[in-house]
Scaffold this motif. Structure first.
Motif, PDB file in Angstrom:
ATOM      1  N   MET A  32      36.987  -4.217  18.117  1.00  9.33           N
ATOM      2  CA  MET A  32      37.373  -5.265  17.391  1.00  9.33           C
ATOM      3  C   MET A  32      38.103  -5.022  16.033  1.00  9.33           C
ATOM      4  N   ASP A  33      38.010  -3.739  15.471  1.00  3.78           N
ATOM      5  CA  ASP A  33      38.742  -3.490  14.207  1.00  3.78           C
ATOM      6  C   ASP A  33      40.026  -3.594  14.538  1.00  3.78           C
ATOM      7  N   PHE A  35      41.740  -5.438  16.814  1.00  7.03           N
ATOM      8  CA  PHE A  35      42.285  -6.572  17.113  1.00  7.03           C
ATOM      9  C   PHE A  35      42.328  -7.271  15.740  1.00  7.03           C
ATOM     10  N   ILE A  36      41.379  -7.149  14.879  1.00  5.64           N
ATOM     11  CA  ILE A  36      41.370  -7.785  13.490  1.00  5.64           C
ATOM     12  C   ILE A  36      42.492  -7.460  12.820  1.00  5.64           C
ATOM     13  N   LYS A  37      42.925  -6.139  12.758  1.00  3.41           N
ATOM     14  CA  LYS A  37      44.119  -6.022  12.144  1.00  3.41           C
ATOM     15  C   LYS A  37      45.294  -6.573  12.440  1.00  3.41           C
ATOM     16  N   SER A  38      45.370  -7.055  13.647  1.00  3.95           N
ATOM     17  CA  SER A  38      46.639  -7.688  14.187  1.00  3.95           C
ATOM     18  C   SER A  38      46.535  -9.064  14.210  1.00  3.95           C
ATOM     19  N   GLN A  39      45.535  -9.681  13.614  1.00  3.19           N
ATOM     20  CA  GLN A  39      45.359 -11.098  13.551  1.00  3.19           C
ATOM     21  C   GLN A  39      45.469 -11.589  12.089  1.00  3.19           C
ATOM     22  N   ASP A  40      46.067 -12.965  11.915  1.00  2.00           N
ATOM     23  CA  ASP A  40      46.094 -13.723  10.752  1.00  2.00           C
ATOM     24  C   ASP A  40      45.444 -14.966  10.708  1.00  2.00           C
ATOM     25  N   TYR A  47      37.821 -14.696  16.690  1.00  2.00           N
ATOM     26  CA  TYR A  47      36.569 -14.453  17.573  1.00  2.00           C
ATOM     27  C   TYR A  47      36.725 -15.114  19.070  1.00  2.00           C
ATOM     28  N   GLU A  48      37.114 -16.412  18.928  1.00  2.00           N
ATOM     29  CA  GLU A  48      37.610 -16.840  20.374  1.00  2.00           C
ATOM     30  C   GLU A  48      38.664 -16.233  21.083  1.00  2.00           C
ATOM     31  N   GLU A  49      39.628 -15.867  20.217  1.00  2.00           N
ATOM     32  CA  GLU A  49      40.775 -15.171  20.932  1.00  2.00           C
ATOM     33  C   GLU A  49      40.600 -14.038  21.398  1.00  2.00           C
ATOM     34  N   PHE A  50      39.728 -13.050  20.463  1.00  2.00           N
ATOM     35  CA  PHE A  50      39.202 -11.995  21.125  1.00  2.00           C
ATOM     36  C   PHE A  50      38.208 -12.097  22.262  1.00  2.00           C
ATOM     37  N   MET A  51      37.305 -13.036  22.245  1.00  2.00           N
ATOM     38  CA  MET A  51      36.578 -12.863  23.760  1.00  2.00           C
ATOM     39  C   MET A  51      37.332 -13.600  24.881  1.00  2.00           C
ATOM     40  N   LYS A  52      38.388 -14.330  24.352  1.00  2.00           N
ATOM     41  CA  LYS A  52      39.293 -14.589  25.920  1.00  2.00           C
ATOM     42  C   LYS A  52      40.344 -13.569  26.188  1.00  2.00           C
ATOM     43  N   LEU A  82      27.272 -10.643  19.137  1.00  2.00           N
ATOM     44  CA  LEU A  82      28.792 -10.206  18.997  1.00  2.00           C
ATOM     45  C   LEU A  82      29.424 -11.095  18.082  1.00  2.00           C
ATOM     46  N   LYS A  83      29.296 -12.466  17.805  1.00  2.00           N
ATOM     47  CA  LYS A  83      29.921 -13.135  16.677  1.00  2.00           C
ATOM     48  C   LYS A  83      29.627 -12.611  15.345  1.00  2.00           C
ATOM     49  N   LYS A  84      28.473 -12.172  15.279  1.00  2.00           N
ATOM     50  CA  LYS A  84      27.931 -11.785  13.865  1.00  2.00           C
ATOM     51  C   LYS A  84      28.646 -10.538  13.439  1.00  2.00           C
ATOM     52  N   THR A  85      28.735  -9.499  14.597  1.00  2.00           N
ATOM     53  CA  THR A  85      29.224  -8.242  14.352  1.00  2.00           C
ATOM     54  C   THR A  85      30.671  -8.407  14.118  1.00  2.00           C
ATOM     55  N   PHE A  86      31.465  -9.472  15.026  1.00  2.00           N
ATOM     56  CA  PHE A  86      32.927  -9.492  14.834  1.00  2.00           C
ATOM     57  C   PHE A  86      33.170 -10.179  13.355  1.00  2.00           C
ATOM     58  N   LYS A  87      32.288 -11.250  12.871  1.00  2.00           N
ATOM     59  CA  LYS A  87      32.830 -11.533  11.493  1.00  2.00           C
ATOM     60  C   LYS A  87      32.592 -10.723  10.516  1.00  2.00           C
ATOM     61  N   ASN A  88      31.342  -9.875  10.640  1.00  2.00           N
ATOM     62  CA  ASN A  88      31.231  -8.849   9.731  1.00  2.00           C
ATOM     63  C   ASN A  88      32.399  -7.965   9.522  1.00  2.00           C
ATOM     64  N   ARG A  89      32.858  -7.352  10.699  1.00  2.00           N
ATOM     65  CA  ARG A  89      34.016  -6.589  10.835  1.00  2.00           C
ATOM     66  C   ARG A  89      35.143  -7.307  10.064  1.00  2.00           C
ATOM     67  N   TYR A  90      35.325  -8.482  10.460  1.00  2.00           N
ATOM     68  CA  TYR A  90      36.549  -9.252   9.989  1.00  2.00           C
ATOM     69  C   TYR A  90      36.575  -9.141   8.404  1.00  2.00           C
ATOM     70  N   PHE A  91      35.436  -9.464   8.011  1.00  2.00           N
ATOM     71  CA  PHE A  91      35.456  -9.679   6.493  1.00  2.00           C
ATOM     72  C   PHE A  91      35.560  -8.370   5.580  1.00  2.00           C
ATOM     73  N   LEU A  92      35.439  -7.170   6.419  1.00  2.00           N
ATOM     74  CA  LEU A  92      35.351  -5.782   5.769  1.00  2.00           C
ATOM     75  C   LEU A  92      36.916  -5.689   5.663  1.00  2.00           C
ATOM     76  N   TYR A  93      37.721  -5.975   6.775  1.00  2.00           N
ATOM     77  CA  TYR A  93      39.255  -5.830   6.734  1.00  2.00           C
ATOM     78  C   TYR A  93      39.998  -6.527   6.163  1.00  2.00           C
ATOM     79  N   LYS A  94      39.428  -7.833   5.761  1.00  2.00           N
ATOM     80  CA  LYS A  94      40.290  -9.252   5.227  1.00  2.00           C
ATOM     81  C   LYS A  94      39.988  -9.476   3.746  1.00  2.00           C
ATOM     82  N   LYS A  95      39.374  -8.400   2.992  1.00  2.00           N
ATOM     83  CA  LYS A  95      39.139  -8.705   1.759  1.00  2.00           C
ATOM     84  C   LYS A  95      40.010  -8.663   0.857  1.00  2.00           C
TER      85      LYS A  95
END
Length: 95
Positions: A32-33, A35-40, A47-52, A82-95
Motif C-alpha cells: 500500500m505504501d 502504491f500511495i507514493k506513486s499516486q496524486d 483506494y479504488e485504483e489500488f483494489m483494481k 482494508l479501506k481504513k488501513t489504506f486511508k490511514n496509510r495515505y494520510f501518513l504519507y500525504k501530510k
C-alpha cells in the motif's frame, strides 16, 4: 456551581470491554505504501485504483482469506478494514 453539583451523576458506569486489535500483514502495508507514493489523486480514488490493480495479488488475497477464516469477517467488514488501513496509510504519507 450548585447547578453542576446538583445534576452531576456520581455513579460510575461499567467500563467497556475493548476488542482485540486485528492488524494487516506488513507485506500488504508496504505494498500500500509503495502504491500511495506513486499516486496524486484523492484517497477514495486511490483506494479504488489500488483494489483494481492488486485484486489478484497473492498478498491481498491471502490477507482477505485470513480475515475470513481466522477472524470470521464478512465481505463488508473486510472491505471496511482494508479501506481504513489504506486511508490511514495515505494520510501518513500525504501530510
Amino acid at each position: 456551581a450548585r447547578y453542576y453539583y446538583k445534576n452531576k451523576n456520581t455513579s460510575e458506569g461499567k467500563p467497556k470491554k475493548r476488542r482485540k486489535y486485528i492488524s494487516c500483514d506488513h507485506v500488504l502495508i508496504s505494498l500500500m505504501d509503495d502504491f500511495i507514493k506513486s499516486q496524486d489523486s484523492k484517497p477514495s480514488e486511490a483506494y479504488e485504483e489500488f483494489m483494481k490493480t492488486h485484486k489478484t495479488n497473492t498478498t491481498l488475497v491471502s490477507q482477505i482469506t485470513e480475515f475470513r477464516q481466522t477472524h470470521s469477517f464478512d465481505v463488508k467488514e473486510i472491505n471496511d478494514k482494508l479501506k481504513k488501513t489504506f486511508k490511514n496509510r495515505y494520510f501518513l504519507y500525504k501530510k
